[in-house]
Design a protein around this motif. Structure first.
Motif, mmCIF file in Angstrom:
data_model
loop_
_atom_site.group_PDB
_atom_site.id
_atom_site.type_symbol
_atom_site.label_atom_id
_atom_site.label_comp_id
_atom_site.label_asym_id
_atom_site.label_seq_id
_atom_site.Cartn_x
_atom_site.Cartn_y
_atom_site.Cartn_z
ATOM 1 N N TYR A 20 6.455 5.213 1.728
ATOM 2 C CA TYR A 20 5.507 5.016 2.833
ATOM 3 C C TYR A 20 4.294 5.906 2.571
ATOM 4 O O TYR A 20 4.441 7.112 2.341
ATOM 5 C CB TYR A 20 6.157 5.397 4.161
ATOM 6 N N ALA A 21 3.107 5.301 2.571
ATOM 7 C CA ALA A 21 1.849 6.043 2.422
ATOM 8 C C ALA A 21 1.861 6.964 1.201
ATOM 9 O O ALA A 21 1.401 8.106 1.262
ATOM 10 C CB ALA A 21 1.552 6.848 3.692
ATOM 11 N N HIS A 49 9.380 -5.474 -1.331
ATOM 12 C CA HIS A 49 9.347 -5.168 0.098
ATOM 13 C C HIS A 49 10.581 -5.769 0.783
ATOM 14 O O HIS A 49 10.726 -5.684 1.995
ATOM 15 C CB HIS A 49 8.078 -5.727 0.741
ATOM 16 N N ASP A 50 11.466 -6.350 -0.021
ATOM 17 C CA ASP A 50 12.617 -7.094 0.485
ATOM 18 C C ASP A 50 13.906 -6.301 0.253
ATOM 19 O O ASP A 50 14.358 -6.141 -0.892
ATOM 20 C CB ASP A 50 12.691 -8.444 -0.231
ATOM 21 N N LEU A 51 14.498 -5.794 1.322
ATOM 22 C CA LEU A 51 15.728 -5.016 1.202
ATOM 23 C C LEU A 51 16.894 -5.870 0.713
ATOM 24 O O LEU A 51 17.839 -5.355 0.107
ATOM 25 C CB LEU A 51 16.076 -4.371 2.550
ATOM 26 N N GLY A 52 16.831 -7.171 0.963
ATOM 27 C CA GLY A 52 17.884 -8.059 0.493
ATOM 28 C C GLY A 52 17.944 -8.123 -1.020
ATOM 29 O O GLY A 52 19.025 -8.170 -1.617
ATOM 30 N N ILE A 53 16.777 -8.096 -1.663
ATOM 31 C CA ILE A 53 16.711 -8.149 -3.126
ATOM 32 C C ILE A 53 17.291 -6.887 -3.741
ATOM 33 O O ILE A 53 18.093 -6.943 -4.675
ATOM 34 C CB ILE A 53 15.263 -8.377 -3.593
ATOM 35 N N PRO A 83 -1.224 4.997 7.790
ATOM 36 C CA PRO A 83 -2.485 5.742 7.831
ATOM 37 C C PRO A 83 -3.464 5.234 6.791
ATOM 38 O O PRO A 83 -3.076 4.622 5.792
ATOM 39 C CB PRO A 83 -2.046 7.181 7.517
ATOM 40 N N GLU A 84 -4.737 5.473 7.029
ATOM 41 C CA GLU A 84 -5.751 5.129 6.041
ATOM 42 C C GLU A 84 -5.480 5.892 4.750
ATOM 43 O O GLU A 84 -5.243 7.106 4.790
ATOM 44 C CB GLU A 84 -7.141 5.481 6.559
ATOM 45 N N PRO A 85 -5.501 5.227 3.604
ATOM 46 C CA PRO A 85 -5.174 5.919 2.352
ATOM 47 C C PRO A 85 -6.176 6.998 1.951
ATOM 48 O O PRO A 85 -5.885 7.822 1.088
ATOM 49 C CB PRO A 85 -5.145 4.780 1.318
ATOM 50 N N GLY A 143 0.792 -1.223 0.000
ATOM 51 C CA GLY A 143 0.000 0.000 0.000
ATOM 52 C C GLY A 143 0.822 1.269 0.000
ATOM 53 O O GLY A 143 0.259 2.369 0.060
ATOM 54 N N ALA A 144 2.146 1.143 -0.103
ATOM 55 C CA ALA A 144 3.012 2.327 -0.070
ATOM 56 C C ALA A 144 2.953 3.129 -1.367
ATOM 57 O O ALA A 144 3.376 4.286 -1.399
ATOM 58 C CB ALA A 144 4.450 1.911 0.227
#
Length: 322
Positions: free
Chosen positions: A228-229, A212-216, A275-277, A43-44
């Protein structure tokens, strides 16, 4: 002139109850050969950013509230559908999250790759396009005898190789990969990422990796944008972000990565929820979850600005190295 330039992009999804604020002022710039990872929770706004570049947002359910997306200096938001068709696949290509939804189950994989090639080269014969498709499929590790098979005859990892072949068939200048390994097991995930790394390096392709994977992103990207949001909270080179994370949200993401050398009863987590979008946020969107929140954060929205060379931040009270 940058290859891709996104300036203050604001996009809403339209619903009967309220508008969903998917992107709130996204600004990015990419030169040829750059590689950037868009990282953040579900949802970011990562996928919305990608779809907006390609003009694939549903026209009746979305609205651009402001901003521009410039490709080689031309604003893609002002182009017609026909003009965008010439850009998609040829100039900008995308690898979608689920390979099964990207492939037609009724058409053999070599024919699907060949169709992509002929779409952007009308003079090419079917025979020549199939020959080029075979070469493309061989380059992603699919054996010649399997190129004439249907998608259901392939495993998840092999399907994703076909999708990568389709995306790179016309040698695009920009490749957008939307969580391309999410549906794969760890071993196959590693193989697909290694394949992408090799092909991108060989072709000099610019990359946007959504995950969502910082390793990738640490494997594939030189720059990382923390989202974020619907906003970018921190933008830095890979080394800067891991060595000197400044935004509290980035700190929380890095702290949540398990350390196999340290024994803990519980993994670290970020308290609260995004937060709610549909919410109109007055100050910083991360304020309710932030341990470093000050009064200014509640009343004023921080703007992404450069703190040091190649390291930008949207925060009034960041972490700083002493």
């Amino acid at each position: 002139m940058s290859l891709l330039e996104i300036n203050n992009l604001n996009i809403d999804y339209l619903t009967e109850e309220a508008d969903v604020h998917a992107l709130r002022g996204i600004t990015l710039s990419l030169e040829k050969g750059d590689s950037i990872g868009l990282v953040g929770e579900t949802g970011a706004g990562k996928t919305t950013t990608a779809l907006s570049i390609l003009g694939l947002l549903p026209p009746q359910q979305s609205a651009v509230r402001g901003g521009e997306i410039k490709w080689r200096g031309d604003d893609l938001l002002k182009k017609s559908s026909k003009d965008l068709e010439a850009v998609r696949g040829k100039e900008i290509a995308m690898i979608f999250q689920d390979p099964m939804t990207s492939l037609n189950p009724l058409i053999k994989v070599d024919e699907q790759v060949a169709e992509m090639i002929r779409l952007h080269d009308k003079k090419l014969s079917k025979k020549d396009s199939l020959r080029l498709a075979l070469q493309q499929l061989l380059s992603v590790g699919i054996q010649a005898e399997r190129c004439n098979e249907y998608p259901h005859q392939f495993s998840g990892g092999m399907k994703q190789r076909v999708v990568i072949a389709m995306a790179l068939a016309c040698s695009p200048n920009l490749l957008i990969a939307d969580e391309p390994t999410t549906a794969l097991d760890v071993t196959i995930q590693s193989q697909v990422l290694e394949l992408m790394k090799t092909l991108i390096k060989e072709n000099g392709t610019t990359l946007i990796m959504i995950t969502h994977d910082l390793g990738i992103v640490s494997e594939l990207c030189e720059t990382i944008a923390i989202m974020y949001a619907g906003e970018i909270l921190e933008l830095a080179t890979k080394d800067q972000l891991f060595d000197n994370p400044m935004h509290p949200y980035t700190h929380g993401l890095l702290a949540s990565i398990p350390d196999v050398t340290v024994e803990k009863e519980r993994l670290a987590t970020l308290p609260g929820l995004p937060p709610e979008p549909t919410e109109d946020i007055k100050g910083c969107s991360f304020t309710p979850r932030c341990s470093r929140c000050i009064d200014r954060c509640r009343n004023e929205r921080p703007v992404l600005s450069e703190e040091e060379k190649n390291h930008s931040l949207a925060c009034f009270n960041p972490y700083r190295k002493s």
